[in-house]
Design a protein around this motif. Structure first.
Motif, PDB file in Angstrom:
ATOM      1  N   ASP A 132      26.644 -26.161 -10.619  1.00 20.15           N
ATOM      2  CA  ASP A 132      27.609 -26.894  -9.449  1.00 20.15           C
ATOM      3  C   ASP A 132      28.806 -26.199  -9.576  1.00 20.15           C
ATOM      4  OD1 ASP A 132      25.846 -28.738  -8.379  1.00 20.15           O
ATOM      5  OD2 ASP A 132      26.706 -30.275  -9.885  1.00 20.15           O
ATOM      6  N   VAL A 133      28.787 -24.967  -9.680  1.00 21.68           N
ATOM      7  CA  VAL A 133      30.138 -23.947  -9.425  1.00 21.68           C
ATOM      8  C   VAL A 133      30.186 -23.661  -8.043  1.00 21.68           C
ATOM      9  CG1 VAL A 133      30.958 -21.849 -10.245  1.00 21.68           C
ATOM     10  CG2 VAL A 133      29.512 -22.714 -11.777  1.00 21.68           C
ATOM     11  N   PRO A 134      31.289 -24.070  -7.360  1.00 25.95           N
ATOM     12  CA  PRO A 134      31.341 -23.760  -6.036  1.00 25.95           C
ATOM     13  C   PRO A 134      31.180 -22.328  -5.646  1.00 25.95           C
ATOM     14  CG  PRO A 134      33.376 -25.382  -6.904  1.00 25.95           C
ATOM     15  CD  PRO A 134      32.465 -24.774  -8.086  1.00 25.95           C
ATOM     16  N   ALA A 135      30.872 -22.352  -4.422  1.00 21.96           N
ATOM     17  CA  ALA A 135      30.099 -20.844  -4.089  1.00 21.96           C
ATOM     18  C   ALA A 135      31.661 -19.902  -3.866  1.00 21.96           C
ATOM     19  CB  ALA A 135      29.693 -20.934  -2.603  1.00 21.96           C
ATOM     20  N   GLY A 136      32.493 -20.268  -3.454  1.00 18.37           N
ATOM     21  CA  GLY A 136      33.869 -19.560  -3.725  1.00 18.37           C
ATOM     22  C   GLY A 136      34.252 -19.220  -4.847  1.00 18.37           C
ATOM     23  N   GLU A 137      34.103 -20.159  -5.753  1.00 14.60           N
ATOM     24  CA  GLU A 137      34.371 -19.657  -7.355  1.00 14.60           C
ATOM     25  C   GLU A 137      33.459 -18.439  -7.824  1.00 14.60           C
ATOM     26  OE1 GLU A 137      36.228 -19.671 -10.976  1.00 14.60           O
ATOM     27  OE2 GLU A 137      36.878 -19.842  -8.963  1.00 14.60           O
ATOM     28  N   GLN A 138      32.212 -18.611  -7.256  1.00 12.55           N
ATOM     29  CA  GLN A 138      31.307 -17.721  -7.710  1.00 12.55           C
ATOM     30  C   GLN A 138      31.735 -16.147  -7.281  1.00 12.55           C
ATOM     31  OE1 GLN A 138      27.014 -18.567  -7.400  1.00 12.55           O
ATOM     32  NE2 GLN A 138      27.583 -20.808  -6.920  1.00 12.55           N
ATOM     33  N   GLN A 139      32.223 -16.322  -5.918  1.00 12.11           N
ATOM     34  CA  GLN A 139      32.360 -15.103  -5.233  1.00 12.11           C
ATOM     35  C   GLN A 139      33.736 -14.547  -5.996  1.00 12.11           C
ATOM     36  OE1 GLN A 139      33.810 -15.666  -1.213  1.00 12.11           O
ATOM     37  NE2 GLN A 139      34.055 -13.427  -0.927  1.00 12.11           N
ATOM     38  N   ARG A 140      34.609 -15.267  -6.372  1.00 18.38           N
ATOM     39  CA  ARG A 140      36.035 -14.831  -6.848  1.00 18.38           C
ATOM     40  C   ARG A 140      35.754 -14.166  -8.273  1.00 18.38           C
ATOM     41  NH1 ARG A 140      39.174 -15.558 -10.949  1.00 18.38           N
ATOM     42  NH2 ARG A 140      37.763 -17.150 -11.513  1.00 18.38           N
ATOM     43  N   VAL A 141      34.586 -14.875  -9.074  1.00 19.46           N
ATOM     44  CA  VAL A 141      34.311 -14.392 -10.399  1.00 19.46           C
ATOM     45  C   VAL A 141      33.425 -13.076 -10.240  1.00 19.46           C
ATOM     46  CG1 VAL A 141      32.934 -14.579 -12.424  1.00 19.46           C
ATOM     47  CG2 VAL A 141      34.273 -16.515 -11.693  1.00 19.46           C
ATOM     48  N   ALA A 171      19.392 -20.997   0.610  1.00 23.16           N
ATOM     49  CA  ALA A 171      19.932 -22.004   1.608  1.00 23.16           C
ATOM     50  C   ALA A 171      18.951 -22.992   1.624  1.00 23.16           C
ATOM     51  CB  ALA A 171      20.086 -21.394   2.957  1.00 23.16           C
ATOM     52  N   ASP A 172      17.691 -23.101   1.500  1.00 23.09           N
ATOM     53  CA  ASP A 172      16.687 -23.907   1.837  1.00 23.09           C
ATOM     54  C   ASP A 172      16.931 -25.145   0.956  1.00 23.09           C
ATOM     55  OD1 ASP A 172      15.874 -22.024   0.002  1.00 23.09           O
ATOM     56  OD2 ASP A 172      14.219 -23.334  -0.510  1.00 23.09           O
ATOM     57  N   ALA A 173      17.412 -25.024  -0.325  1.00 31.93           N
ATOM     58  CA  ALA A 173      17.551 -25.901  -1.499  1.00 31.93           C
ATOM     59  C   ALA A 173      18.952 -26.241  -1.936  1.00 31.93           C
ATOM     60  CB  ALA A 173      16.761 -25.685  -2.830  1.00 31.93           C
ATOM     61  N   GLY A 174      19.992 -25.674  -1.231  1.00 29.92           N
ATOM     62  CA  GLY A 174      21.179 -25.704  -1.672  1.00 29.92           C
ATOM     63  C   GLY A 174      22.034 -27.025  -1.174  1.00 29.92           C
ATOM     64  N   HIS A 175      22.922 -27.289  -1.851  1.00 26.94           N
ATOM     65  CA  HIS A 175      23.905 -28.430  -1.793  1.00 26.94           C
ATOM     66  C   HIS A 175      25.240 -28.126  -1.731  1.00 26.94           C
ATOM     67  CE1 HIS A 175      23.495 -28.090  -6.027  1.00 26.94           C
ATOM     68  NE2 HIS A 175      24.738 -28.818  -6.185  1.00 26.94           N
ATOM     69  N   LEU A 176      25.632 -26.796  -1.729  1.00 25.27           N
ATOM     70  CA  LEU A 176      26.912 -26.395  -1.740  1.00 25.27           C
ATOM     71  C   LEU A 176      27.353 -25.591  -0.530  1.00 25.27           C
ATOM     72  CD1 LEU A 176      27.210 -24.443  -5.351  1.00 25.27           C
ATOM     73  CD2 LEU A 176      27.788 -26.943  -5.033  1.00 25.27           C
ATOM     74  N   ASP A 177      28.672 -25.644  -0.110  1.00 28.96           N
ATOM     75  CA  ASP A 177      29.124 -25.193   1.071  1.00 28.96           C
ATOM     76  C   ASP A 177      29.270 -23.600   0.731  1.00 28.96           C
ATOM     77  OD1 ASP A 177      29.269 -27.721   2.206  1.00 28.96           O
ATOM     78  OD2 ASP A 177      31.611 -28.074   1.504  1.00 28.96           O
ATOM     79  N   PRO A 178      28.701 -22.522   1.718  1.00 27.06           N
ATOM     80  CA  PRO A 178      29.035 -21.633   1.590  1.00 27.06           C
ATOM     81  C   PRO A 178      30.280 -20.944   2.076  1.00 27.06           C
ATOM     82  CG  PRO A 178      27.931 -22.028   3.902  1.00 27.06           C
ATOM     83  CD  PRO A 178      27.896 -23.163   3.036  1.00 27.06           C
ATOM     84  N   PRO A 179      30.813 -19.907   1.170  1.00 27.03           N
ATOM     85  CA  PRO A 179      32.330 -19.379   1.546  1.00 27.03           C
ATOM     86  C   PRO A 179      32.157 -18.811   2.977  1.00 27.03           C
ATOM     87  CG  PRO A 179      31.020 -17.718   0.116  1.00 27.03           C
ATOM     88  CD  PRO A 179      30.257 -18.793   0.303  1.00 27.03           C
ATOM     89  N   PRO A 180      33.284 -18.637   3.437  1.00 34.23           N
ATOM     90  CA  PRO A 180      33.396 -18.092   4.769  1.00 34.23           C
ATOM     91  C   PRO A 180      32.980 -16.667   5.035  1.00 34.23           C
ATOM     92  CG  PRO A 180      35.617 -19.195   4.167  1.00 34.23           C
ATOM     93  CD  PRO A 180      34.615 -18.963   2.945  1.00 34.23           C
ATOM     94  N   GLY A 181      32.179 -16.678   6.046  1.00 33.72           N
ATOM     95  CA  GLY A 181      31.609 -15.030   6.276  1.00 33.72           C
ATOM     96  C   GLY A 181      30.293 -14.706   5.533  1.00 33.72           C
ATOM     97  N   ALA A 182      30.072 -15.878   4.793  1.00 27.38           N
ATOM     98  CA  ALA A 182      28.647 -15.670   4.189  1.00 27.38           C
ATOM     99  C   ALA A 182      27.479 -15.779   5.095  1.00 27.38           C
ATOM    100  CB  ALA A 182      28.574 -16.471   3.002  1.00 27.38           C
ATOM    101  N   LEU A 183      26.429 -14.813   4.861  1.00 28.53           N
ATOM    102  CA  LEU A 183      25.215 -14.915   5.458  1.00 28.53           C
ATOM    103  C   LEU A 183      24.357 -15.865   4.796  1.00 28.53           C
ATOM    104  CD1 LEU A 183      23.223 -14.024   7.777  1.00 28.53           C
ATOM    105  CD2 LEU A 183      22.928 -11.934   6.472  1.00 28.53           C
ATOM    106  N   ARG A 184      24.119 -17.117   5.462  1.00 31.51           N
ATOM    107  CA  ARG A 184      22.914 -17.846   4.650  1.00 31.51           C
ATOM    108  C   ARG A 184      21.501 -17.463   4.807  1.00 31.51           C
ATOM    109  NH1 ARG A 184      24.729 -23.706   4.494  1.00 31.51           N
ATOM    110  NH2 ARG A 184      22.583 -24.115   4.413  1.00 31.51           N
ATOM    111  N   VAL A 185      20.849 -17.301   3.539  1.00 32.97           N
ATOM    112  CA  VAL A 185      19.542 -16.565   3.787  1.00 32.97           C
ATOM    113  C   VAL A 185      18.727 -17.628   2.676  1.00 32.97           C
ATOM    114  CG1 VAL A 185      20.116 -14.494   4.116  1.00 32.97           C
ATOM    115  CG2 VAL A 185      19.712 -15.251   1.617  1.00 32.97           C
ATOM    116  N   SER A 186      17.447 -17.442   3.106  1.00 33.17           N
ATOM    117  CA  SER A 186      16.291 -18.342   2.026  1.00 33.17           C
ATOM    118  C   SER A 186      15.276 -17.398   1.756  1.00 33.17           C
ATOM    119  CB  SER A 186      16.022 -19.777   2.437  1.00 33.17           C
ATOM    120  OG  SER A 186      14.965 -20.364   1.705  1.00 33.17           O
ATOM    121  N   ALA A 187      15.078 -16.733   0.545  1.00 33.07           N
ATOM    122  CA  ALA A 187      13.892 -16.113   0.299  1.00 33.07           C
ATOM    123  C   ALA A 187      12.599 -16.753   0.445  1.00 33.07           C
ATOM    124  CB  ALA A 187      14.305 -15.300  -0.792  1.00 33.07           C
ATOM    125  N   VAL A 188      12.799 -18.186   0.116  1.00 30.44           N
ATOM    126  CA  VAL A 188      11.269 -18.915   0.012  1.00 30.44           C
ATOM    127  C   VAL A 188      11.122 -19.214   1.549  1.00 30.44           C
ATOM    128  CG1 VAL A 188      10.768 -21.237  -0.317  1.00 30.44           C
ATOM    129  CG2 VAL A 188      12.111 -20.000  -1.940  1.00 30.44           C
TER     130      VAL A 188
END
Length: 434
Positions: free
Chosen positions: A252-261, A285-302
Motif C-alpha cells: 500500500d505504498v502510495p503511487a506518488g511515493e513510489q514515483q518519488r523513490v 490498473a485492473d486490480a489496483g486500489h491506489l490513486d495514480p499520480p498526475p500525468g500517469a498513463l493507466r495500463v493493464s497488461a492482463v
C-alpha cells in the motif's frame, strides 16, 4: 536454462614472437658464406570485438582465458617465420572493459567496435640484420618478445531504446511479454526478474524499438543496496525511461511515493538520468486500489487496457530521441553512424626503479628488446646492445636515477655491471667497436 551473465573476469595473452635465426650460407664453392638467418614472426594479438549476435558474457564465466597464436621461428636461407594467428573474442554490444583497478579501458558500444586487449610479441630479427662492415659474420640474433598478458574486468551495459523501471513485482515482466515477443518467466513474488529481459516492439508502420525489462529497484539501490548498481547499470544507455508505479502494491505504498523513490534512486546513481525522456505509467490498473499520480498513463497488461497508448507514446519518444542524436551514439562520443571505433593501447615508455636489493631496474619494452639477443657473449653482441640502449636514452635515465660505475643494473632477466661510456670504451670494447 542458460543464465544471463553481465560481468566477469577475462585473462588475455598475446602470442609470443618467434626467435630470429643464426645461420650462414652453405653453398658449393663458397668457403665461408655470409649470414642468412631469417626473422621470427610476430605473435598474434587478442582482440575484443562487439557482436550483436552475442547476448551475454556467460562464455567467459567458467572459461576466462583467451590466448593468441605464437609466431614461428625464423630459418636459414632468409626464411622468415609466420605470424601467429590473432584471437578474435566476441562480446556483447555494450561491453565495458576495465583493468583490475577499475580504470576504463574501452567501451564497445556499437556493433563491430574492436579493441586490442593483449598485443602479440614482436618477432626477433635474424643475424642477417646485424651484419655491418665491421662485423660481417654476426653470431647472434634477436629472441622473440613475449606477448602481453593481463586480467580484465568485463561489464555489460544493455543497449535499449526503452528501459522499464519500477519496484519489484510491479508488472514489468508481464508488460514486456504483452507488447513484444519476449517471454520472461513470471511469478507472483518480489524480485521475479533477477536478470534483464529484452524485447523488440514493432508498431503498425514497421517501426522497431528495443525495450528492456530492468530487474526491480529498491530504496537505496542508487547507493548500491542489494544489487542496485548491477541493475541500474543497464539503464544508462536507454534513450527513454518508462517509470512504472504499481496501483496494486501489496505494501500500500502510495503511487506518488513510489514515483518519488524511483526518481531519487535514478538521480542518486546518475543525475543525468533525470534529464532523460520518460513516461510515467500506472500499472495493474485492473486490480489496483491506489490513486495514480498526475500525468500517469493507466495500463493493464492482463486486460490490455492502455497498451496501445503506451506503445504509441514510447515510439514517439524514441523517434524524437533518435532524431536528436547528432551524431548517433558511438563509443566515447566520437564518430558517426556506422563508425567502427578501434581502441588502441598507449605505447609504453622508459622508466628506472630501485629494487629492494639495490639493483637499478630498467623498465620498458624497447629496452628489454635491446638485450634480447640469442647470445650476448658472441663477438660484437654486447657492443651492439650497448649502443641500442644508449640510443634509447637508458644511460641518461640510469644516471638520473643515481647509478654509478660498478653498480648493478637489470633489464628483464639480464643483469650487468654498469660502466659509463667513457670508462667502457676506454677499457676497449669487444668485437665491432665504433
Amino acid at each position: 536454462m542458460t543464465r544471463f551473465v553481465d560481468e566477469c573476469g577475462l585473462n588475455v595473452r598475446g602470442g609470443d614472437g618467434g626467435a630470429g635465426c643464426v645461420s650462414f650460407r652453405r653453398e658449393a664453392h663458397v668457403a665461408k658464406g655470409g649470414p642468412d638467418g631469417g626473422d621470427g614472426g610476430s605473435g598474434g594479438g587478442v582482440w575484443l570485438v562487439a557482436d550483436h549476435n552475442v547476448a551475454s558474457l556467460i562464455a567467459f564465466k567458467d572459461h576466462p582465458h583467451r590466448r593468441a597464436g605464437n609466431g614461428r621461428h625464423g630459418g636459414g636461407k632468409r626464411r622468415h617465420g609466420a605470424t601467429g594467428d590473432d584471437a578474435w573474442v566476441r562480446v556483447p554490444v555494450g561491453t565495458v572493459v576495465r583493468d583490475q583497478g577499475g580504470e576504463l579501458l574501452a567501451d564497445l558500444a556499437v556493433d563491430g567496435a574492436r579493441w586490442l586487449a593483449a598485443a602479440g610479441g614482436q618477432g626477433g630479427m635474424g643475424n642477417t640484420r646485424f651484419s655491418t662492415h665491421l662485423n660481417r659474420v654476426p653470431g647472434f640474433a634477436e629472441q622473440g618478445e613475449a606477448g602481453a598478458q593481463r586480467w580484465l574486468r568485463l561489464e555489460l551495459k544493455l543497449l535499449a531504446d526503452v528501459a522499464l523501471v519500477g519496484f519489484p513485482n510491479a508488472g514489468k515482466s508481464t508488460l514486456i511479454s504483452r507488447i513484444s515477443a519476449a517471454r520472461p518467466k513470471i511469478a507472483d513474488y518480489p524480485f521475479t526478474t533477477l536478470e534483464p529481459n529484452l524485447g523488440v516492439v514493432r508498431t503498425g508502420d514497421d517501426f522497431e524499438m528495443v525495450v528492456a525489462d530492468i530487474p526491480g529497484l529498491i530504496a537505496g539501490a542508487g547507493e548500491g543496496r542489494g544489487l542496485g548498481h548491477r541493475f541500474l547499470r543497464h539503464i544508462e544507455r536507454a534513450r527513454v525511461l518508462v517509470v512504472m508505479v504499481d496501483l496494486a502494491s501489496v505494501e500500500d505504498v502510495p503511487a506518488g511515493e513510489q514515483q518519488r523513490v524511483l526518481l531519487h534512486e535514478l538521480g542518486s546513481y546518475r543525475p543525468e538520468l533525470l534529464d532523460r525522456p520518460r513516461i510515467l505509467v500506472a500499472s495493474r490498473a485492473d486490480a489496483g486500489h491506489l490513486d495514480p499520480p498526475p500525468g500517469a498513463l493507466r495500463v493493464s497488461a492482463v486486460t490490455g487496457a492502455g497498451l496501445t497508448e503506451l506503445v504509441r507514446a514510447m515510439s514517439t519518444a524514441v523517434r524524437t530521441a533518435r532524431d536528436r542524436e547528432d551524431p548517433p551514439r558511438s563509443p566515447g562520443g566520437s564518430g558517426g553512424s556506422g563508425d567502427v571505433v578501434v581502441h588502441r593501447p598507449v605505447p609504453e615508455g622508459l622508466a628506472v626503479e630501485r629494487a629492494d636489493d639495490g639493483v637499478f631496474v630498467v623498465l620498458g619494452r624497447a629496452a628489454e628488446r635491446a638485450v634480447a639477443l640469442s647470445d650476448l657473449h658472441a663477438p660484437g653482441a654486447w657492443d651492439f646492445a650497448r649502443r641500442r640502449l644508449r640510443g634509447l636514452g637508458v644511460d641518461r635515465a640510469l644516471e638520473r636515477a643515481g647509478i654509478k660505475s660498478g653498480d648493478t643494473a637489470r633489464i628483464g632477466a639480464f643483469e650487468f655491471e654498469y660502466q659509463d661510456d667513457d670508462e667502457y670504451w676506454a677499457e676497449g670494447a669487444e668485437g665491432d667497436t665504433r
